[in-house]
Design an enzyme around this catalytic site. Structure first.
Site, short mmCIF file in Angstrom:
data_model
loop_
_atom_site.label_atom_id
_atom_site.label_comp_id
_atom_site.label_asym_id
_atom_site.label_seq_id
_atom_site.Cartn_x
_atom_site.Cartn_y
_atom_site.Cartn_z
N GLN A 100 0.85 -1.20 0.00
CA GLN A 100 0.00 0.00 0.00
C GLN A 100 0.88 1.24 0.00
OE1 GLN A 100 -3.32 -0.71 3.15
NE2 GLN A 100 -1.69 -2.16 3.57
N HIS A 118 -1.38 1.52 -4.29
CA HIS A 118 -1.76 2.93 -4.18
C HIS A 118 -0.87 3.83 -5.02
CE1 HIS A 118 -3.83 2.03 -0.02
NE2 HIS A 118 -4.49 1.54 -1.06
N CYS A 126 1.87 14.95 -15.72
CA CYS A 126 1.28 16.22 -16.12
C CYS A 126 -0.17 15.96 -16.52
CB CYS A 126 2.05 16.81 -17.30
SG CYS A 126 1.19 18.26 -17.94
N CYS A 129 -0.31 17.58 -20.73
CA CYS A 129 0.31 16.90 -21.87
C CYS A 129 0.69 15.44 -21.56
CB CYS A 129 1.55 17.67 -22.34
SG CYS A 129 2.93 17.60 -21.18
N CYS A 148 4.52 22.66 -19.98
CA CYS A 148 3.38 23.05 -20.81
C CYS A 148 2.42 23.97 -20.06
CB CYS A 148 2.63 21.82 -21.33
SG CYS A 148 1.54 21.08 -20.11
N THR A 186 0.77 -3.00 8.71
CA THR A 186 -0.44 -2.32 8.22
C THR A 186 -1.55 -2.43 9.25
OG1 THR A 186 -2.15 -2.22 6.51
CG2 THR A 186 -1.13 -4.38 6.86
N SER A 187 -2.33 -1.34 9.36
CA SER A 187 -3.47 -1.37 10.28
C SER A 187 -4.62 -2.16 9.66
CB SER A 187 -3.92 0.05 10.61
OG SER A 187 -4.23 0.76 9.43
N ASN A 211 3.82 -6.91 13.45
CA ASN A 211 3.35 -5.57 13.81
C ASN A 211 3.52 -5.44 15.32
OD1 ASN A 211 1.68 -3.24 14.30
ND2 ASN A 211 0.48 -3.72 12.48
N PRO A 212 4.05 -4.34 15.82
CA PRO A 212 4.15 -4.20 17.28
C PRO A 212 2.78 -4.29 17.95
CG PRO A 212 5.44 -2.49 16.17
CD PRO A 212 4.65 -3.20 15.10
#
Ligand code: OAD
Length: 242
Positions: A100, A118, A126, A129, A148, A186-187, A211-212
């Site tokens: 993610q 993501h 841009c 263009c 541009c 990740t949560s 995960n901690p």
């Protein structure tokens, strides 16, 4: 806490592992997470700063929170957790990293099969263009403009935007095919990424969370540790078994 040896044995036996990563894997690289204390969304309301509607109204807001990272892109380096996943891929045991994260650190670490759900802050498009700039080389300004004259937008998914369809399709395929899913930093609250560990389990895979703070109650293995500590341990055990 689960045993590093046990998950290493499964990874070696099954030979079909994928990793699903979130902001926590990059915490040790000096990049703040979103929902932890001091996280990005504590300082900035995501709807006002990181939604597509906000970008259309005032693109300077998103550039305010992302411009510094983009302009210092080369300073951020992968940590031992990203490198451990690269090693697992080199050993032929990790099919894909699904991330993610938009920081580009898995690719910088040398991982080749990376699904960036993501998008990535490396590419800046841009809106006029369609030229693509690569971080850190982006014109000055908040927001910066293309030569541009049109506004530049990082190639990331903002709230209210669809995920890139090919990335999403590949992520579902990998989640349903794997035998072991490493769920790292990740949560697991933002959809559709948050559904991937469920897809993996429904298809018979084992989910091992690093995960901690436990975020995925259904995890079969749980390592209450920082990614930069746990991942090198797991991969060291894997190497002993090979
Ligand atoms: P979050 O900030 O929601 O969650 C970070 C997780 O990492 C938490 O569960 C922490 O406990 C954990 N964590 C913190 N330090 C860690 C460490 N050193 N090692 C391992 N884990 C650690 O970040 P995400 O889950 O990535 O989307 O957030 C998902 C999405 O929400 C992001 O991609 C972003 C955000 O809004 C968009 O901007 C579209």
């Amino acid at each position: 806490m689960s045993s590093y040896r046990e998950i290493a044995e499964l990874i070696v036996k099954e030979k079909a592992c994928v990793a699903l990563t979130g902001a926590g894997i990059s915490a040790e690289s000096g990049i703040a997470t979103f929902r932890d204390k001091g996280g990005l969304w504590e300082k900035y309301d995501p709807v006002r700063y990181a939604s597509i509607d906000a970008f259309r109204t005032d693109p300077s807001k998103y550039w305010l929170i992302r411009g510094e990272f983009i302009r210092n892109y080369d300073r951020y380096q992968p940590n031992s957790a990203h490198l451990a996943l690269t090693k697992l891929e080199d050993l032929g045991l990790l099919n894909h990293v699904i991330t993610q994260n938009i920081d580009g650190l898995h690719r910088k670490a040398g991982s080749r099969k990376v699904i960036e759900l993501h998008g990535s802050l490396r590419e800046i498009n841009c809106l006029g263009c369609h030229r693509t700039y690569l971080a850190p080389k982006v014109p000055d300004g908040t927001p910066p403009h293309c030569e541009c004259g049109a506004i530049l937008k990082p190639n990331t998914v903002l709230f209210g935007e669809q995920l890139p369809p090919v990335a999403l399709e590949n992520a579902y395929r990998e989640a349903s095919r794997c035998r072991v899913m490493l769920l790292i930093g990740t949560s697991a609250v933002v959809q559709p990424a948050a559904s991937l560990p469920h897809v993996a389990r429904q298809n018979g895979a084992v989910v091992a969370e690093v995960n901690p703070e436990k975020a995925f109650p259904d995890a079969d293995f749980f390592f209450a540790a920082k990614a930069a500590t746990a991942l090198p341990e797991i991969v060291a055990q894997v190497e002993q078994l090979m």
